[in-house]
Design a protein around this motif. Structure first.
Motif, PDB file in Angstrom:
ATOM      1  N   ILE A 142       0.832  -1.201   0.000  1.00 17.69           N
ATOM      2  CA  ILE A 142       0.000   0.000   0.000  1.00 17.69           C
ATOM      3  C   ILE A 142       0.869   1.254   0.000  1.00 17.69           C
ATOM      4  O   ILE A 142       0.587   2.221  -0.723  1.00 17.69           O
ATOM      5  CB  ILE A 142      -0.949   0.001   1.216  1.00 17.69           C
ATOM      6  N   ARG A 143       1.951   1.240   0.769  1.00 20.75           N
ATOM      7  CA  ARG A 143       2.848   2.406   0.815  1.00 20.75           C
ATOM      8  C   ARG A 143       3.536   2.629  -0.531  1.00 20.75           C
ATOM      9  O   ARG A 143       3.874   3.759  -0.887  1.00 20.75           O
ATOM     10  CB  ARG A 143       3.898   2.229   1.926  1.00 20.75           C
ATOM     11  N   ASP A 144       3.724   1.561  -1.308  1.00 23.61           N
ATOM     12  CA  ASP A 144       4.254   1.720  -2.657  1.00 23.61           C
ATOM     13  C   ASP A 144       3.339   2.582  -3.517  1.00 23.61           C
ATOM     14  O   ASP A 144       3.793   3.246  -4.455  1.00 23.61           O
ATOM     15  CB  ASP A 144       4.401   0.348  -3.348  1.00 23.61           C
ATOM     16  N   ARG A 145       2.057   2.552  -3.199  1.00 22.20           N
ATOM     17  CA  ARG A 145       1.059   3.226  -4.028  1.00 22.20           C
ATOM     18  C   ARG A 145       0.661   4.604  -3.499  1.00 22.20           C
ATOM     19  O   ARG A 145       0.492   5.534  -4.274  1.00 22.20           O
ATOM     20  CB  ARG A 145      -0.207   2.361  -4.121  1.00 22.20           C
ATOM     21  N   VAL A 146       0.463   4.715  -2.191  1.00 23.74           N
ATOM     22  CA  VAL A 146      -0.047   5.972  -1.630  1.00 23.74           C
ATOM     23  C   VAL A 146       0.679   6.299  -0.331  1.00 23.74           C
ATOM     24  O   VAL A 146       1.364   5.466   0.252  1.00 23.74           O
ATOM     25  CB  VAL A 146      -1.576   5.908  -1.360  1.00 23.74           C
ATOM     26  N   GLY A 147       0.478   7.537   0.158  1.00 20.11           N
ATOM     27  CA  GLY A 147       1.041   7.958   1.437  1.00 20.11           C
ATOM     28  C   GLY A 147       0.072   8.869   2.159  1.00 20.11           C
ATOM     29  O   GLY A 147      -1.081   9.024   1.765  1.00 20.11           O
ATOM     30  N   GLY A 148       0.550   9.510   3.234  1.00 19.24           N
ATOM     31  CA  GLY A 148      -0.258  10.467   3.969  1.00 19.24           C
ATOM     32  C   GLY A 148      -1.514   9.863   4.557  1.00 19.24           C
ATOM     33  O   GLY A 148      -1.592   8.672   4.846  1.00 19.24           O
ATOM     34  N   ALA A 351       3.477   6.029  11.318  1.00 20.26           N
ATOM     35  CA  ALA A 351       4.818   5.473  11.485  1.00 20.26           C
ATOM     36  C   ALA A 351       5.487   5.166  10.150  1.00 20.26           C
ATOM     37  O   ALA A 351       6.714   5.224  10.026  1.00 20.26           O
ATOM     38  CB  ALA A 351       4.759   4.212  12.344  1.00 20.26           C
ATOM     39  N   MET A 352       4.703   4.831   9.120  1.00 23.55           N
ATOM     40  CA  MET A 352       5.268   4.484   7.805  1.00 23.55           C
ATOM     41  C   MET A 352       5.496   5.698   6.909  1.00 23.55           C
ATOM     42  O   MET A 352       6.208   5.612   5.907  1.00 23.55           O
ATOM     43  CB  MET A 352       4.327   3.510   7.085  1.00 23.55           C
ATOM     44  N   GLN A 353       4.902   6.828   7.239  1.00 21.44           N
ATOM     45  CA  GLN A 353       4.886   7.974   6.339  1.00 21.44           C
ATOM     46  C   GLN A 353       6.269   8.404   5.821  1.00 21.44           C
ATOM     47  O   GLN A 353       6.433   8.654   4.633  1.00 21.44           O
ATOM     48  CB  GLN A 353       4.188   9.149   7.022  1.00 21.44           C
ATOM     49  N   PRO A 354       7.318   8.475   6.638  1.00 17.56           N
ATOM     50  CA  PRO A 354       8.601   8.989   6.116  1.00 17.56           C
ATOM     51  C   PRO A 354       9.403   7.985   5.306  1.00 17.56           C
ATOM     52  O   PRO A 354      10.478   8.327   4.816  1.00 17.56           O
ATOM     53  CB  PRO A 354       9.379   9.349   7.412  1.00 17.56           C
ATOM     54  N   PHE A 355       8.912   6.736   5.131  1.00 17.23           N
ATOM     55  CA  PHE A 355       9.771   5.682   4.620  1.00 17.23           C
ATOM     56  C   PHE A 355       9.283   5.083   3.302  1.00 17.23           C
ATOM     57  O   PHE A 355       9.385   3.874   3.081  1.00 17.23           O
ATOM     58  CB  PHE A 355       9.909   4.573   5.672  1.00 17.23           C
ATOM     59  N   GLY A 413       5.164  16.683  22.629  1.00 16.87           N
ATOM     60  CA  GLY A 413       4.177  17.242  23.545  1.00 16.87           C
ATOM     61  C   GLY A 413       2.980  17.888  22.894  1.00 16.87           C
ATOM     62  O   GLY A 413       2.070  18.342  23.593  1.00 16.87           O
ATOM     63  N   GLU A 414       2.927  17.948  21.565  1.00 16.39           N
ATOM     64  CA  GLU A 414       1.817  18.602  20.869  1.00 16.39           C
ATOM     65  C   GLU A 414       0.957  17.557  20.159  1.00 16.39           C
ATOM     66  O   GLU A 414       1.428  16.885  19.229  1.00 16.39           O
ATOM     67  CB  GLU A 414       2.353  19.620  19.859  1.00 16.39           C
ATOM     68  N   LEU A 415      -0.285  17.438  20.559  1.00 17.07           N
ATOM     69  CA  LEU A 415      -1.195  16.449  19.994  1.00 17.07           C
ATOM     70  C   LEU A 415      -2.164  17.090  19.002  1.00 17.07           C
ATOM     71  O   LEU A 415      -2.178  18.303  18.822  1.00 17.07           O
ATOM     72  CB  LEU A 415      -1.972  15.759  21.122  1.00 17.07           C
ATOM     73  N   PHE A 416      -2.964  16.230  18.348  1.00 21.69           N
ATOM     74  CA  PHE A 416      -4.056  16.644  17.456  1.00 21.69           C
ATOM     75  C   PHE A 416      -3.550  17.443  16.250  1.00 21.69           C
ATOM     76  O   PHE A 416      -4.102  18.485  15.881  1.00 21.69           O
ATOM     77  CB  PHE A 416      -5.112  17.452  18.219  1.00 21.69           C
ATOM     78  N   GLY A 417      -2.488  16.942  15.605  1.00 20.79           N
ATOM     79  CA  GLY A 417      -1.935  17.613  14.429  1.00 20.79           C
ATOM     80  C   GLY A 417      -2.872  17.585  13.234  1.00 20.79           C
ATOM     81  O   GLY A 417      -3.836  16.799  13.188  1.00 20.79           O
ATOM     82  N   PRO A 418      -2.628  18.419  12.223  1.00 18.19           N
ATOM     83  CA  PRO A 418      -3.523  18.544  11.057  1.00 18.19           C
ATOM     84  C   PRO A 418      -3.376  17.359  10.094  1.00 18.19           C
ATOM     85  O   PRO A 418      -2.448  16.569  10.210  1.00 18.19           O
ATOM     86  CB  PRO A 418      -3.038  19.840  10.402  1.00 18.19           C
ATOM     87  N   PRO A 419      -4.293  17.236   9.130  1.00 17.83           N
ATOM     88  CA  PRO A 419      -4.184  16.179   8.121  1.00 17.83           C
ATOM     89  C   PRO A 419      -2.893  16.290   7.315  1.00 17.83           C
ATOM     90  O   PRO A 419      -2.320  17.363   7.170  1.00 17.83           O
ATOM     91  CB  PRO A 419      -5.420  16.422   7.232  1.00 17.83           C
ATOM     92  N   VAL A 420      -2.451  15.147   6.759  1.00 22.63           N
ATOM     93  CA  VAL A 420      -1.242  15.072   5.934  1.00 22.63           C
ATOM     94  C   VAL A 420      -1.637  14.647   4.545  1.00 22.63           C
ATOM     95  O   VAL A 420      -2.290  13.603   4.366  1.00 22.63           O
ATOM     96  CB  VAL A 420      -0.227  14.075   6.528  1.00 22.63           C
ATOM     97  N   PRO A 421      -1.274  15.400   3.481  1.00 16.96           N
ATOM     98  CA  PRO A 421      -1.666  15.047   2.124  1.00 16.96           C
ATOM     99  C   PRO A 421      -0.935  13.808   1.620  1.00 16.96           C
ATOM    100  O   PRO A 421       0.076  13.394   2.176  1.00 16.96           O
ATOM    101  CB  PRO A 421      -1.276  16.273   1.307  1.00 16.96           C
TER     102      PRO A 421
END
Length: 424
Positions: A142-148, A351-355, A413-421
């Motif tokens: 799946i990571r081969d195809r899409v991210g975020g 966890a997989m996003q940067p790789f 220490g900062e939670l509830f971050g915004p969506p990632v494209p």
């Protein structure tokens, strides 16, 4: 960096599709295929649960020892996840999947022919090691195809389908024993399902690994890639956090037959009750797939983790009462399994996003850490079963609080971050 869409690498898709004489695989079929691949592993765990009494009686296994049939498989699966990712980054996803599926089939047959409890446990350990391929590779594909957050949405849909199997597997296992009269036929069913999945993958799955991302099989780069996948601050908290909360889930799976069937006196209703809990998790994964791209994997999973802690605290309070019943245990357990549906896929995707360029190695390394830690913890929780729900409830609360601390570490220490494209 390349933006990978579901179309993947068009030349690779065309090449493999032409071999099969079929149209390229679409998103919906890919989701179903990846889900059912992972479900083979779930079936191997959950279908045997109703037969643990019969199995223990046939082999003379006593007390909590029967849990080893499940616990050893889970732990071995975690250890085995170190192996397939790097090979899949070098040789492609398809060849490694075929090795994993072939071993799953042969070892299912061997388990059906086991002549002692020790032999069965040993075979389950080997089966778990090879089954790691069908656990570790779907996220990499799946990571081969899409991210975020799009990956989080797809993984949620995969978990919806995947979780249908744990929901019905105990009932299937119970039905197989009722019709065939022997728990060994459950392993025969595992082999048959493995054969069906092998044929589907062979004819329909294209190679998703892009030629530019192929890695050499050299120890130093492999160690470097895997180390980076489990040491990056932005992701390690999510890997460890999911290991903890799923360790609690594995503890429930290990002791569920004894806890629900015996302590709460559900008896033959155990498969139905287990199905209700698993179905709640499937529904929440479907709900997550509908909202995660809008609100973001971080916001959704962080809210769910706080809610999990609150429900686990309620579970511990009820479990500490002398008159806890099935009517308080099941709704709260089902609620926390529902919340896991908003945690698992999102934590894994973050966890997989940067790789993206080393998705196989990253999936293996993170899967190893997640599965070994979770399985070992789950085995400990299951073996602590004392005839009540207290050990499980305490473990669920403690692991959720620790998971929150790990997430806070990753997020500084900062939670509830915004969506990632969806982009590399």
């Amino acid at each position: 960096m390349r933006n990978r869409t579901m179309a993947g690498d068009e030349s690779e898709v065309r090449r493999h599709s032409s071999l099969a004489g079929r149209a390229p695989i679409g998103e919906r079929e890919l989701i179903w295929m990846m889900a059912l691949l992972m479900a083979l592993n779930a079936f191997g765990i959950d279908a045997i649960l109703p037969a643990l009494d019969d199995l223990a009686r046939d082999f003379g296994a006593s007390g909590n020892d029967r849990q080893f049939v499940v616990g050893v498989y889970l732990l071995a699966s975690g250890v085995g996840t170190l192996l397939p990712g790097s090979f899949a980054d070098r040789f492609g996803r398809r060849p490694i999947l075929f090795v994993a599926l072939g071993a799953y089939i042969l070892l299912s047959i061997a388990c059906a022919l086991a002549t002692s409890f020790a032999m069965l446990v040993a075979l389950r350990a080997v089966q778990g090691i090879f089954a790691a391929g069908i656990i570790a590779l779907p996220p990499a594909i799946i990571r081969d195809r899409v991210g975020g957050d799009r990956m989080a949405r797809m993984m949620s849909l995969i978990f919806v389908i995947f979780l249908l199997v744990p929901a019905i597997a105990p009932s299937i296992g119970q039905g197989i024993v009722a019709v065939m009269g022997d728990w060994r036929w459950i392993f025969g069913a595992m082999a048959a399902l493995g054969i069906g999945m092998t044929a589907w993958v062979y004819f329909r799955l294209p190679e998703t690994l892009h030629a530019a991302d192929r890695q050499e099989i050299r120890l130093k780069p492999i160690v470097r890639n895997m180390t980076s996948a489990v040491t990056l601050r932005a992701t390690i908290g999510y890997t460890l956090g999911s290991a903890l909360v799923f360790g609690g889930l594995f503890g429930f799976i290990n002791s569920s037959q004894q806890l629900i069937g015996e302590a709460f006196g559900a008896g033959d209703a155990f498969p139905m009750i287990f199905a209700i809990c698993a179905a709640c998790m499937a529904v929440s994964n479907w709900s997550n797939s509908r909202i995660v791209e809008r609100f973001g994997a971080r916001r959704v999973s962080h809210v769910a983790l706080f809610a999990f802690i609150a429900v686990a605290a309620a579970q511990l309070w009820f479990a500490s009462q002398p008159d806890e019943s099935l009517w308080t245990f099941v709704p709260l357990m089902a609620a926390n399994m529902s919340l896991l549906g908003f945690i698992g896929a999102n934590f894994g995707s973050i966890a997989m996003q940067p790789f993206g360029h080393i998705a196989g190695a990253a999936s293996s390394a993170q899967g190893f850490l997640r599965m070994t830690s979770g399985a070992a913890l789950g085995g400990f929780i299951g073996y602590a079963y004392d005839g009540t729900a207290r050990p499980l409830a305490l473990a669920l609360l403690a692991t959720a609080v620790l998971s929150l601390l790990f997430v806070l570490f990753s997020e500084k220490g900062e939670l509830f971050g915004p969506p990632v494209p969806d982009e590399d």
